[in-house]
Design a protein around this motif. Structure first.
Motif, PDB file in Angstrom:
ATOM      1  N   ILE A  75       0.807  -1.936  -0.689  1.00 50.24           N
ATOM      2  CA  ILE A  75       0.062   0.014  -0.023  1.00 50.24           C
ATOM      3  C   ILE A  75       0.537   0.979   0.332  1.00 50.24           C
ATOM      4  N   ASP A  76       0.457   2.254  -0.528  1.00 54.30           N
ATOM      5  CA  ASP A  76       0.869   3.415  -0.587  1.00 54.30           C
ATOM      6  C   ASP A  76       0.724   4.802   0.765  1.00 54.30           C
ATOM      7  N   ILE A  77       1.269   5.403   0.504  1.00 58.26           N
ATOM      8  CA  ILE A  77       1.850   6.600   2.083  1.00 58.26           C
ATOM      9  C   ILE A  77      -0.203   6.864   2.869  1.00 58.26           C
ATOM     10  N   ARG A  78      -0.265   7.496   1.598  1.00 56.24           N
ATOM     11  CA  ARG A  78      -2.113   7.724   1.752  1.00 56.24           C
ATOM     12  C   ARG A  78      -3.447   6.607   2.512  1.00 56.24           C
ATOM     13  N   HIS A  79      -2.490   5.474   1.710  1.00 56.95           N
ATOM     14  CA  HIS A  79      -3.463   4.609   2.546  1.00 56.95           C
ATOM     15  C   HIS A  79      -3.606   4.178   3.367  1.00 56.95           C
ATOM     16  N   MET A  80      -2.125   4.292   4.180  1.00 51.46           N
ATOM     17  CA  MET A  80      -0.940   3.839   5.398  1.00 51.46           C
ATOM     18  C   MET A  80      -2.022   5.320   6.025  1.00 51.46           C
ATOM     19  N   ALA A  81      -1.907   6.243   6.066  1.00 52.83           N
ATOM     20  CA  ALA A  81      -2.226   7.260   6.841  1.00 52.83           C
ATOM     21  C   ALA A  81      -3.950   7.248   7.247  1.00 52.83           C
ATOM     22  N   TYR A  82      -4.749   6.961   6.180  1.00 51.99           N
ATOM     23  CA  TYR A  82      -6.103   5.859   6.383  1.00 51.99           C
ATOM     24  C   TYR A  82      -5.980   4.690   7.454  1.00 51.99           C
ATOM     25  N   THR A  83      -5.187   3.900   6.972  1.00 49.29           N
ATOM     26  CA  THR A  83      -4.842   3.110   8.343  1.00 49.29           C
ATOM     27  C   THR A  83      -4.943   2.539   9.668  1.00 49.29           C
ATOM     28  N   LEU A  84      -3.863   4.505   9.556  1.00 46.29           N
ATOM     29  CA  LEU A  84      -3.181   4.570  11.205  1.00 46.29           C
ATOM     30  C   LEU A  84      -4.639   5.167  11.967  1.00 46.29           C
TER      31      LEU A  84
END
Length: 296
Positions: A173-182
């Motif tokens: 996954i990319d950083i954008r999806h990681m931000a929403y994962t957080l």
């Protein structure tokens, strides 16, 4: 006798663990995987395997967890082992089931809604599993081993394991999806804590007053609440001074404040949150309060 009570397997616990596992699995399949959101712990590892190798999480959950459970069985009691095996099995079963059920939640590619939905659904499900004594295996066992042999607190181990898994999730996954994962992780943890703390919040009140007995009589008669009398000592005067401890529902707090204020306007009151109240008047039967009482 005590050990038998502690190790007893309850059918209601198993039912609630199954419901919790179903909700958690639904979140993983219909929110996380559908929107490329990662997760922490062993579930996060299964999502990495799904994202990189397209390996079915229903199978990887069992493959990864069973060796960990076998390795860590000596650190768990009999009931904990049964509940962990059961929770892991039910999670795997429902991961498979939800992949077969043609339910699609159309969020119009809104990752914010996906993160909130995953956090609420998954957190509620996982909270139920934990509340009734179960786990879904995985990092909980690793954390117990580190605590036993290295003296590392479980919470600290679980945090670092989650961070490690989330870091490796960046391979798919990319950083954008990681931000929403957080964001998902935050909502998830809040729901788990809420369910573990209890859904029936109450207010605890400590009262120091020169008219303690009058307050006790009125609280027990008018509000029909129990009162505990604690024996304290004044820090300056070193005189014995009773302290009243009362637990009421939030809706009764104002009534208690008014009652105490009428009896002693100089009374000192400390009010604090009670996460869960168990006992008569809260979880057990309580006598009905009547609007009109018969005289005589």
């Amino acid at each position: 006798m005590t050990n038998k009570v502690e190790e007893r397997v309850r059918l209601f616990d198993l039912l609630m663990i199954a419901i919790g596992a179903a909700a958690y699995a639904f979140a993983l399949i219909k929110f996380n995987i559908a929107n490329q959101l990662a997760d922490g712990g062993i579930s996060g590892v299964t999502l990495i395997l799904k994202g990189v190798f397209n390996f079915n999480p229903a199978y990887s959950t069992v493959i990864i967890n069973i060796p960990l459970i076998i390795f860590g069985y000596r650190f768990l009691g009999k009931r904990a082992i049964i509940y962990t095996l059961y929770g892991t099995f039910m999670l795997s079963v429902f991961l498979w089931i939800w992949q077969q059920v043609p339910i699609s939640i159309d969020l119009h590619h809104d990752l914010f809604l996906a993160a909130i939905g995953a956090g609420i659904t998954g957190g509620a499900g996982s909270g139920l599993v934990y509340r009734y004594g179960g786990t879904t295996g995985g990092t909980d066992i690793i954390a117990r081993i580190f605590e036993r042999f290295r003296g590392v607190p479980m919470g600290q181990t679980l945090l670092w394991l989650d961070i490690l898994v989330l870091f490796f999730s960046l391979v798919y996954i990319d950083i954008r999806h990681m931000a929403y994962t957080l964001l998902y992780s935050y909502v998830f943890s809040r729901l788990v804590n809420f369910i573990l703390s209890g859904t029936y919040a109450a207010k605890g009140v400590l009262i120091v007053s020169s008219k303690s007995q009058e307050i006790v009589d009125q609280v027990m008669t008018v509000m029909e609440r129990g009162v505990s009398i604690l024996h304290g000592e004044g820090g300056y005067s070193h005189q014995d001074r009773p302290m009243l401890y009362i637990v009421v529902s939030p809706s009764e707090l104002h009534e208690l404040q008014m009652l105490v204020g009428e009896l002693d306007e100089n009374a000192f009151m400390t009010i604090f949150d009670v996460n869960e109240a168990i006992g008569e008047g809260f979880t057990y039967a309580r006598p009905n309060r009547h609007l009109f009482k018969h005289a005589g």
